[in-house]
Design a protein around this motif. Structure first.
Motif, PDB file in Angstrom:
ATOM      1  N   THR A   9       0.842  -1.193   0.000  1.00 53.12           N
ATOM      2  CA  THR A   9       0.000   0.000   0.000  1.00 53.12           C
ATOM      3  C   THR A   9       0.882   1.250   0.000  1.00 53.12           C
ATOM      4  O   THR A   9       2.034   1.220   0.436  1.00 53.12           O
ATOM      5  N   VAL A  63      -6.899   3.363   1.622  1.00 53.62           N
ATOM      6  CA  VAL A  63      -6.966   2.312   2.635  1.00 53.62           C
ATOM      7  C   VAL A  63      -8.101   2.519   3.625  1.00 53.62           C
ATOM      8  O   VAL A  63      -8.418   1.612   4.409  1.00 53.62           O
ATOM      9  N   ASN A  94       1.950  -3.213   4.751  1.00 50.22           N
ATOM     10  CA  ASN A  94       1.082  -2.099   5.148  1.00 50.22           C
ATOM     11  C   ASN A  94       1.941  -0.851   5.314  1.00 50.22           C
ATOM     12  O   ASN A  94       2.402  -0.521   6.410  1.00 50.22           O
ATOM     13  N   VAL A 135      -4.951  -0.370   8.059  1.00 51.80           N
ATOM     14  CA  VAL A 135      -4.101  -1.567   8.128  1.00 51.80           C
ATOM     15  C   VAL A 135      -4.940  -2.779   8.518  1.00 51.80           C
ATOM     16  O   VAL A 135      -4.841  -3.853   7.916  1.00 51.80           O
ATOM     17  N   THR A 176      -5.804  -6.142   6.087  1.00 51.61           N
ATOM     18  CA  THR A 176      -5.288  -7.394   6.658  1.00 51.61           C
ATOM     19  C   THR A 176      -6.416  -8.405   6.848  1.00 51.61           C
ATOM     20  O   THR A 176      -6.233  -9.605   6.591  1.00 51.61           O
ATOM     21  N   ILE A 180       2.859 -10.620   6.988  1.00 49.14           N
ATOM     22  CA  ILE A 180       2.288  -9.280   7.108  1.00 49.14           C
ATOM     23  C   ILE A 180       3.395  -8.371   7.626  1.00 49.14           C
ATOM     24  O   ILE A 180       3.920  -8.569   8.721  1.00 49.14           O
ATOM     25  N   ASN A 188       4.239  -4.656   8.765  1.00 50.48           N
ATOM     26  CA  ASN A 188       3.593  -3.423   9.201  1.00 50.48           C
ATOM     27  C   ASN A 188       4.641  -2.320   9.367  1.00 50.48           C
ATOM     28  O   ASN A 188       5.554  -2.443  10.197  1.00 50.48           O
ATOM     29  N   SER A 198       0.211  -5.453  15.831  1.00 52.11           N
ATOM     30  CA  SER A 198       0.991  -6.431  15.076  1.00 52.11           C
ATOM     31  C   SER A 198       1.421  -7.597  15.954  1.00 52.11           C
ATOM     32  O   SER A 198       1.369  -8.763  15.530  1.00 52.11           O
TER      33      SER A 198
END
Length: 269
Positions: free
Chosen positions: A8, A54, A79, A108, A112, A127, A129, A156
């Motif tokens: 993103t 987003v 992200n 985010v 996800t 993932i 972050n 996270s």
């Protein structure tokens, strides 16, 4: 098998550099940004781009559905989209603070949630972050920004504890000050958030001067390599930093909070 990444916020900075770097490493890269006019050169590099906000469920769903339709898998989600809503806490409008959380945290969470079922089906996925050393290191005017990044770190860690059993990992990259548009935009926002005859105008000048004195550290290309490491390490770490200095600043802020506060106060007197 070609691996697939979604990134993103790829219109500039770390996001753009990462899209190019992951592509050079053989990934099929998908991503987007609100500023679609900045995506043309990425299209020319065979990176799959589209408009992406987003905070808009339809926009996010469209991107994830496209990737699944065309590739049938998602190996990495980065992200990266985010910004700094700077300004004195007394004066930043609460609607602006909510927007900061919408982009830096809830956006985010939304993408996800859409990606995780695909990764669970594959029994693998990563993932990534993109937080900041500003999750632990703070300065005046960044209160809402720091709050979003501290929240992202905790989010996270909780996610990682939930999805590790499915072969998925959630990790955090914490960049320091980088050579990008980030600081410029943050201080433009700080001035926009000032009320008329604000008593904080002098503070904005002092903090901006401090940032300028510290200078910029990593390039976007440096950070792209850290993102790639976080995405491909066989045994991923909980936190990734670009430099020993970035990591050291975090350790000082966490382990010696009174010392950090005294130094910060001295720097912005």
């Amino acid at each position: 098998m070609t691996k697939v990444a979604i990134i993103t916020g790829i219109s500039s900075g770390m996001g753009k550099a990462s899209a190019l770097y992951f592509k050079s490493k053989g990934f099929e890269v998908y991503g987007g940004a609100r500023r679609v006019e900045r995506l043309k050169d990425l299209n020319e590099q065979a990176i799959h781009t589209q408009a992406l906000d987003v905070t808009d469920k339809i926009s996010v769903r469209s991107l994830v559905d496209r990737v699944v339709s065309e590739q049938s898998r998602i190996d990495v989600l980065i992200n990266n989209a985010g910004y700094g809503e700077y300004g004195p806490l007394e004066e930043v409008p609460i609607e602006n603070a909510k927007k900061q959380f919408d982009v830096n945290l809830f956006g985010v969470g939304q993408i996800t949630q859409y990606v995780l079922p695909i990764m669970r089906r594959q029994k693998s996925g990563r993932i990534i972050n993109i937080s900041s050393i500003g999750a632990d290191v703070y300065s005046p005017l960044g209160g809402w920004y720091h709050a979003t990044k501290a929240s992202l770190n905790m989010w996270s860690d909780v996610l990682d504890s939930e999805v590790k059993r499915f072969g998925i990992r959630s990790v955090v990259v914490q960049p320091g000050i980088t050579k990008s548009e980030w600081s410029k935009i943050a201080f433009e926002n700080a001035r926009k958030n000032l009320k008329e005859n604000s008593p904080y105008e002098e503070l904005i000048n002092k903090v901006e001067n401090l940032f300028n004195q510290i200078g910029s550290g990593a390039t976007s290309e440096d950070l792209a390599k850290i993102f790639y490491q976080a995405a491909t390490d066989k045994n991923p770490k909980r936190r990734y930093y670009n430099s020993v200095m970035d990591h050291g600043m975090v350790l000082i802020a966490k382990k010696m909070p009174n010392t950090y506060r005294k130094v910060l106060t001295r720097l912005i007197k």
